[in-house]
Design a protein around this motif. Structure first.
Motif, PDB file in Angstrom:
ATOM      1  N   VAL A 181      38.949  31.262  32.260  1.00 37.07           N
ATOM      2  CA  VAL A 181      40.070  30.586  33.054  1.00 37.07           C
ATOM      3  C   VAL A 181      41.096  31.417  32.269  1.00 37.07           C
ATOM      4  CG1 VAL A 181      41.567  28.561  32.794  1.00 37.07           C
ATOM      5  CG2 VAL A 181      39.129  28.220  33.331  1.00 37.07           C
ATOM      6  N   THR A 182      41.260  31.804  30.904  1.00 38.85           N
ATOM      7  CA  THR A 182      42.316  32.694  30.522  1.00 38.85           C
ATOM      8  C   THR A 182      42.685  33.823  31.493  1.00 38.85           C
ATOM      9  OG1 THR A 182      41.752  31.968  28.389  1.00 38.85           O
ATOM     10  CG2 THR A 182      43.173  33.834  28.433  1.00 38.85           C
ATOM     11  N   ALA A 183      41.572  34.569  31.754  1.00 41.60           N
ATOM     12  CA  ALA A 183      41.744  35.633  32.587  1.00 41.60           C
ATOM     13  C   ALA A 183      42.408  35.280  33.992  1.00 41.60           C
ATOM     14  CB  ALA A 183      40.570  36.250  32.980  1.00 41.60           C
ATOM     15  N   PHE A 184      41.884  34.290  34.670  1.00 41.12           N
ATOM     16  CA  PHE A 184      42.527  33.868  35.851  1.00 41.12           C
ATOM     17  C   PHE A 184      44.088  33.349  35.530  1.00 41.12           C
ATOM     18  CE2 PHE A 184      38.240  32.851  37.212  1.00 41.12           C
ATOM     19  CZ  PHE A 184      38.257  33.504  38.720  1.00 41.12           C
ATOM     20  N   LEU A 185      44.343  32.865  34.619  1.00 38.28           N
ATOM     21  CA  LEU A 185      45.731  32.390  34.105  1.00 38.28           C
ATOM     22  C   LEU A 185      46.631  33.616  34.112  1.00 38.28           C
ATOM     23  CD1 LEU A 185      45.272  29.631  31.626  1.00 38.28           C
ATOM     24  CD2 LEU A 185      46.120  29.506  33.926  1.00 38.28           C
ATOM     25  N   VAL A 186      46.299  34.646  33.572  1.00 39.75           N
ATOM     26  CA  VAL A 186      47.064  35.896  33.393  1.00 39.75           C
ATOM     27  C   VAL A 186      47.217  36.453  34.877  1.00 39.75           C
ATOM     28  CG1 VAL A 186      47.076  38.185  32.636  1.00 39.75           C
ATOM     29  CG2 VAL A 186      46.283  36.549  31.128  1.00 39.75           C
ATOM     30  N   HIS A 187      46.193  36.486  35.632  1.00 41.52           N
ATOM     31  CA  HIS A 187      46.048  37.029  37.021  1.00 41.52           C
ATOM     32  C   HIS A 187      47.220  36.053  37.817  1.00 41.52           C
ATOM     33  CE1 HIS A 187      43.741  40.291  36.564  1.00 41.52           C
ATOM     34  NE2 HIS A 187      42.872  39.904  36.009  1.00 41.52           N
ATOM     35  N   TRP A 188      47.003  34.929  37.779  1.00 44.31           N
ATOM     36  CA  TRP A 188      47.608  33.785  38.772  1.00 44.31           C
ATOM     37  C   TRP A 188      49.137  33.943  38.283  1.00 44.31           C
ATOM     38  CZ3 TRP A 188      43.760  29.342  38.003  1.00 44.31           C
ATOM     39  CH2 TRP A 188      42.853  29.494  38.679  1.00 44.31           C
ATOM     40  N   ALA A 189      49.504  34.051  36.977  1.00 38.70           N
ATOM     41  CA  ALA A 189      50.757  33.966  36.630  1.00 38.70           C
ATOM     42  C   ALA A 189      51.564  35.440  37.105  1.00 38.70           C
ATOM     43  CB  ALA A 189      50.886  34.051  34.763  1.00 38.70           C
ATOM     44  N   GLN A 190      50.999  36.519  37.290  1.00 39.28           N
ATOM     45  CA  GLN A 190      51.496  37.683  37.969  1.00 39.28           C
ATOM     46  C   GLN A 190      51.819  37.617  39.438  1.00 39.28           C
ATOM     47  OE1 GLN A 190      49.495  40.845  36.339  1.00 39.28           O
ATOM     48  NE2 GLN A 190      49.898  40.372  34.083  1.00 39.28           N
ATOM     49  N   MET A 191      50.860  36.816  40.234  1.00 39.12           N
ATOM     50  CA  MET A 191      50.949  36.506  41.641  1.00 39.12           C
ATOM     51  C   MET A 191      52.155  35.690  41.982  1.00 39.12           C
ATOM     52  SD  MET A 191      46.901  36.979  41.858  1.00 39.12           S
ATOM     53  CE  MET A 191      46.793  37.121  43.590  1.00 39.12           C
ATOM     54  N   PRO A 192      52.839  35.948  42.666  1.00 41.92           N
ATOM     55  CA  PRO A 192      53.935  34.860  43.214  1.00 41.92           C
ATOM     56  C   PRO A 192      53.350  33.701  43.837  1.00 41.92           C
ATOM     57  CG  PRO A 192      54.927  36.996  43.646  1.00 41.92           C
ATOM     58  CD  PRO A 192      53.433  37.339  43.244  1.00 41.92           C
ATOM     59  N   ARG A 193      52.536  33.811  44.798  1.00 41.73           N
ATOM     60  CA  ARG A 193      51.914  32.639  45.353  1.00 41.73           C
ATOM     61  C   ARG A 193      50.941  31.782  44.581  1.00 41.73           C
ATOM     62  NH1 ARG A 193      50.700  34.241  51.699  1.00 41.73           N
ATOM     63  NH2 ARG A 193      52.800  34.655  52.287  1.00 41.73           N
TER      64      ARG A 193
END
Length: 63
Positions: A4-16
């Motif tokens: 989940v930590t990796a997903f959070l980092v990626h999602w935080a950088q993706m506007p949508r």
């Protein structure tokens, strides 16, 4: 960095997906999301990977 930590980092950088990072990163939700990932999603994805690999290695049958 995994799960989940990796997903959070990626999602935080993706506007949508920033909204999703804020929700999943909230106190309490992160622990629930991590448990769901570790005990449900990751084993399921691994199982699907093994099935694909087995099918690929078996190759086409016949002829």
């Amino acid at each position: 960095m995994t799960g989940v930590t990796a997903f959070l980092v990626h999602w935080a950088q993706m506007p949508r997906y920033r909204w999703l990072a804020r929700i999943v990163g909230a106190r309490g939700m992160r622990q629930v999301a991590s448990a769901a990932y570790d005990h449900v999603l990751a084993p399921t994805l691994y199982h699907l990977h093994r099935l694909r690999k087995h099918r690929r290695d078996a190759g086409p049958q016949g002829d």
